[in-house]
Design a protein around this motif. Sequence first.
Motif, mmCIF file in Angstrom:
data_model
loop_
_atom_site.group_PDB
_atom_site.id
_atom_site.type_symbol
_atom_site.label_atom_id
_atom_site.label_comp_id
_atom_site.label_asym_id
_atom_site.label_seq_id
_atom_site.Cartn_x
_atom_site.Cartn_y
_atom_site.Cartn_z
ATOM 1 N N GLY A 1 0.817 -1.208 0.000
ATOM 2 C CA GLY A 1 0.000 0.000 0.000
ATOM 3 C C GLY A 1 0.844 1.247 0.000
ATOM 4 O O GLY A 1 0.534 2.233 -0.695
ATOM 5 N N PHE B 1 0.858 4.085 -2.983
ATOM 6 C CA PHE B 1 0.529 5.489 -2.722
ATOM 7 C C PHE B 1 1.667 6.409 -3.149
ATOM 8 O O PHE B 1 1.417 7.462 -3.757
ATOM 9 C CB PHE B 1 0.221 5.689 -1.241
ATOM 10 C CG PHE B 1 0.059 7.136 -0.877
ATOM 11 C CD1 PHE B 1 -1.108 7.831 -1.195
ATOM 12 C CD2 PHE B 1 1.089 7.832 -0.233
ATOM 13 C CE1 PHE B 1 -1.244 9.172 -0.880
ATOM 14 C CE2 PHE B 1 0.951 9.168 0.079
ATOM 15 C CZ PHE B 1 -0.216 9.841 -0.244
ATOM 16 N N GLU C 1 1.692 6.780 -6.904
ATOM 17 C CA GLU C 1 0.569 7.595 -7.383
ATOM 18 C C GLU C 1 0.771 9.064 -7.045
ATOM 19 O O GLU C 1 0.526 9.950 -7.880
ATOM 20 C CB GLU C 1 -0.729 7.085 -6.767
ATOM 21 C CG GLU C 1 -1.131 5.691 -7.234
ATOM 22 C CD GLU C 1 -2.344 5.167 -6.477
ATOM 23 O OE1 GLU C 1 -2.895 5.949 -5.660
ATOM 24 O OE2 GLU C 1 -2.727 4.002 -6.686
ATOM 25 N N GLU D 1 -6.870 12.303 -0.011
ATOM 26 C CA GLU D 1 -6.215 11.072 0.415
ATOM 27 C C GLU D 1 -5.803 11.114 1.885
ATOM 28 O O GLU D 1 -4.970 10.312 2.316
ATOM 29 C CB GLU D 1 -4.966 10.836 -0.453
ATOM 30 C CG GLU D 1 -5.236 10.706 -1.927
ATOM 31 C CD GLU D 1 -5.945 9.413 -2.282
ATOM 32 O OE1 GLU D 1 -5.882 8.460 -1.458
ATOM 33 O OE2 GLU D 1 -6.578 9.328 -3.346
ATOM 34 N N GLU D 2 -6.377 12.027 2.668
ATOM 35 C CA GLU D 2 -5.939 12.178 4.051
ATOM 36 C C GLU D 2 -6.215 10.935 4.871
ATOM 37 O O GLU D 2 -5.376 10.483 5.659
ATOM 38 C CB GLU D 2 -6.617 13.399 4.676
ATOM 39 C CG GLU D 2 -6.210 14.715 4.034
ATOM 40 C CD GLU D 2 -6.917 15.899 4.666
ATOM 41 O OE1 GLU D 2 -7.827 15.677 5.501
ATOM 42 O OE2 GLU D 2 -6.550 17.047 4.325
ATOM 43 N N ALA D 3 -7.365 10.337 4.703
ATOM 44 C CA ALA D 3 -7.698 9.124 5.482
ATOM 45 C C ALA D 3 -6.767 7.977 5.104
ATOM 46 O O ALA D 3 -6.284 7.228 5.969
ATOM 47 C CB ALA D 3 -9.160 8.743 5.233
ATOM 48 N N ARG D 4 -6.488 7.856 3.808
ATOM 49 C CA ARG D 4 -5.578 6.787 3.338
ATOM 50 C C ARG D 4 -4.175 6.992 3.872
ATOM 51 O O ARG D 4 -3.520 6.044 4.326
ATOM 52 C CB ARG D 4 -5.581 6.773 1.815
ATOM 53 C CG ARG D 4 -4.697 5.695 1.198
ATOM 54 C CD ARG D 4 -4.742 5.823 -0.303
ATOM 55 N NE ARG D 4 -3.849 4.855 -0.932
ATOM 56 C CZ ARG D 4 -3.593 4.831 -2.244
ATOM 57 N NH1 ARG D 4 -4.163 5.731 -3.051
ATOM 58 N NH2 ARG D 4 -2.775 3.921 -2.740
ATOM 59 N N VAL D 5 -3.741 8.247 3.869
ATOM 60 C CA VAL D 5 -2.388 8.548 4.366
ATOM 61 C C VAL D 5 -2.300 8.252 5.848
ATOM 62 O O VAL D 5 -1.311 7.683 6.333
ATOM 63 C CB VAL D 5 -2.016 10.012 4.057
ATOM 64 C CG1 VAL D 5 -0.719 10.384 4.751
ATOM 65 C CG2 VAL D 5 -1.922 10.234 2.559
ATOM 66 N N THR D 6 -3.332 8.633 6.596
ATOM 67 C CA THR D 6 -3.328 8.380 8.040
ATOM 68 C C THR D 6 -3.245 6.886 8.322
ATOM 69 O O THR D 6 -2.490 6.432 9.198
ATOM 70 C CB THR D 6 -4.585 8.972 8.676
ATOM 71 O OG1 THR D 6 -4.641 10.375 8.413
ATOM 72 C CG2 THR D 6 -4.601 8.736 10.175
ATOM 73 N N GLN D 7 -3.963 6.109 7.563
ATOM 74 C CA GLN D 7 -3.937 4.652 7.747
ATOM 75 C C GLN D 7 -2.545 4.096 7.422
ATOM 76 O O GLN D 7 -2.051 3.213 8.133
ATOM 77 C CB GLN D 7 -4.993 4.011 6.843
ATOM 78 C CG GLN D 7 -5.096 2.502 7.012
ATOM 79 C CD GLN D 7 -6.141 1.887 6.094
ATOM 80 O OE1 GLN D 7 -6.831 2.603 5.354
ATOM 81 N NE2 GLN D 7 -6.291 0.583 6.164
ATOM 82 N N LEU D 8 -1.905 4.623 6.364
ATOM 83 C CA LEU D 8 -0.562 4.148 5.989
ATOM 84 C C LEU D 8 0.460 4.490 7.068
ATOM 85 O O LEU D 8 1.322 3.668 7.403
ATOM 86 C CB LEU D 8 -0.145 4.760 4.652
ATOM 87 C CG LEU D 8 -0.886 4.245 3.408
ATOM 88 C CD1 LEU D 8 -0.473 5.038 2.169
ATOM 89 C CD2 LEU D 8 -0.598 2.763 3.204
#
Length: 723
Positions: free
Chosen positions: A611, A615, A618, A634-641
């Motif tokens: 992941g 990211f 991209e 993409e803030e939620a995705r970044v936080t999860q990463l």
Amino acid sequence: MAAAATMAAAARELALRSGASEMDEEEGPLGSGPGLPEPLQLGELDITSDEFILDEVDVHIQANLEDELVKEALKTGVDLRHYSKQVELELQQIEQKSIRDYIQESENIASLHNQITACDAVLERMEQMLGAFQSDLSSISSEIRTLQEQSGAMNIRLRNRQAVRGKLGELVDGLVVPSALVTAILEAPVTEPIFLEQLQELDAKAAAVREQEARGTAACADVRGVLDRLRVKAVTKIREFILQKIYSFRKPMTNYQIPQTALLKYRFFYQFLLGNERATAKEIRDEYVETLSKIYLSYYRSYLGRLMKVQYEEVAEKDDLMGVEDTAKKGFFSKPSLRSRNTIFTLGTRGSVISPAELEAPILVPHTAQRGEQRYPFEALFRSQHYALLDNSCREYLFVCEFFAVSGPAAHDLFHAVMGRTLSMTLKHLESYLADCYDAIAVFLCIHIVLRFRSIVAKRDVPALDRYWEQVLALLWPRFELILEMNVQSVRSTDPQRLGGLDTRPHYITRRYAEFSSALVSINQTIPNERTMQLLGQLQVEVENFVLRVAAEFSSRKEQLVFLINNYDMMLGVLMERAADDSKEVESFQQLLNARTQEFIEELLSPPFGGLVAFVKEAEALIDRGQAERLRGEEARVTQLIRGFGSSWKTSVESLSQDVMRSFTNFRNGTTIIQGALTQLIQLYHRFHRVLSQPQLRALPARAELINIHHLMVELKKHKPNF
């Protein structure tokens, strides 16, 4: 006085000139009167004419006026007439004084005159004496010339007589047969030095008599009979001696090189026969050729038979090929194969046979090896056999050249008359052996042994073996290429599905190739051959295709990469031990290994960090296209990463390291892969940091949970294995 006289003369001329002019003035009117008779016309003969006198006077006046005293007198206004009279008076006084001086010195003058007269008389007598001496010298010179001519004629006669004497002396010396020569030829043994000396003298006299007979010298008939009888006697004794030496070669257990060397001391015997009895010389030559030909043939046939008995019992067969699987079954009546086919493709210590120390080492002694139960590979037997052949051939060639006085094509023909049967027997034996030989390394080593032996023979200046070496190579090269092509074909036709269970460890076929290829490359580096490199290139292509075919049997891409890396690494490691680092094989497998390693690292990082990788790629693409604003969604995705990486990276790295060390047999290669993976992980996380530093994500609260890049590097170093 001279100046005074000059001035006086000038004064007189001026006085005369003035007087003449006055008379002209006085007589002018009277001369023209009609009462006087006309003067006589003498023309140029009239020396009393004023014109003549005046011309002379002008000349003298002009000359005297140039005098300095005259010039001075004219300037000061001296009366020339008075001055002229004064000068004449002085001249008269001087003249009288000179007369008195002569009168006073008259006696001396008379004495001088007498002396001069006496000298004239003496000189006249000397002139007469010198004239007589000159005439005597003329007569002596003519006598000397006569003596020189006589001396030259005598010298010519002397030289002619000396030349005649020398020629006549040579003729007499060449024809006369001394008693010492007769005694030595008839009574002395042929091994005595006196016999050899007198034999040379006899040969010289025989040659001289033949030359004089050709010129028609009658005296040759007086000695021809004596020389013929001596020649016959010498030929008989020499023939018996040389034949006895040749027959001694035939005795069992005889070292023929000793009498052969002794025979060289009497090489003039054969030269004497060649010049005086060609039939006997041919008989001896034929007997030598026949005897030595049989001896060499018998010796090498026996040596070769005993030598082959100490060869390894286990030799390669036609089924011992690179692509043949170890699990292949044979028929009930087939011979057992080698315990391990890998030994066929491994060089080991066999390459030492072409080292300088081993190449010219003493030949093998078969009965000694049998007693010690020693066994040798074929190339060691081949070296021993051909080194013995090389040494004896060089010795024999030099002997026939020196003893039989031949060179060039004649020496080549005589050598092959002696050694031809032995060389043919050796070629037939090699041909029969190669027909069932499948050991490519042994054949290739034999090729390089021949190449080195050919160089040694060239240094010894023995060209007689050149054709033999070509014939040997003509047998070895095709067999080597055939065996190599059989191995290429065996790899090409190998079916991976018939190889049993799959394993990611290096395959035994690739190990065979690595050992085999490194062996041939290391041997070929000494004397490069392009044909060998082409065949190895074909084999390499087939092995690479085989590795890809086997890798395709694995279900997962990761297992395929592990199998490829293990095999490429193993082949590269074996090649680098023996081949040069810049060889084509090393370079090719290094590129393949690097490419597959990089792909494996990406495959290895994909499950735990896939992941993050997706990211970063991209986000970097958006930034490059100028679409960074899209990152705000993409803030939620970044936080999860961020939180996922922080919680699991240590466990993932530990699992990754263990997986790598289990997958690769070469720990050093595994270490390299782990280092590459960790390095790529650090680079990935650093790129992730740069993406989060963009204005769109800079205010993200989760950025505070990012791991410091330097702290990450320190922690990752703890997972670096040390081997």
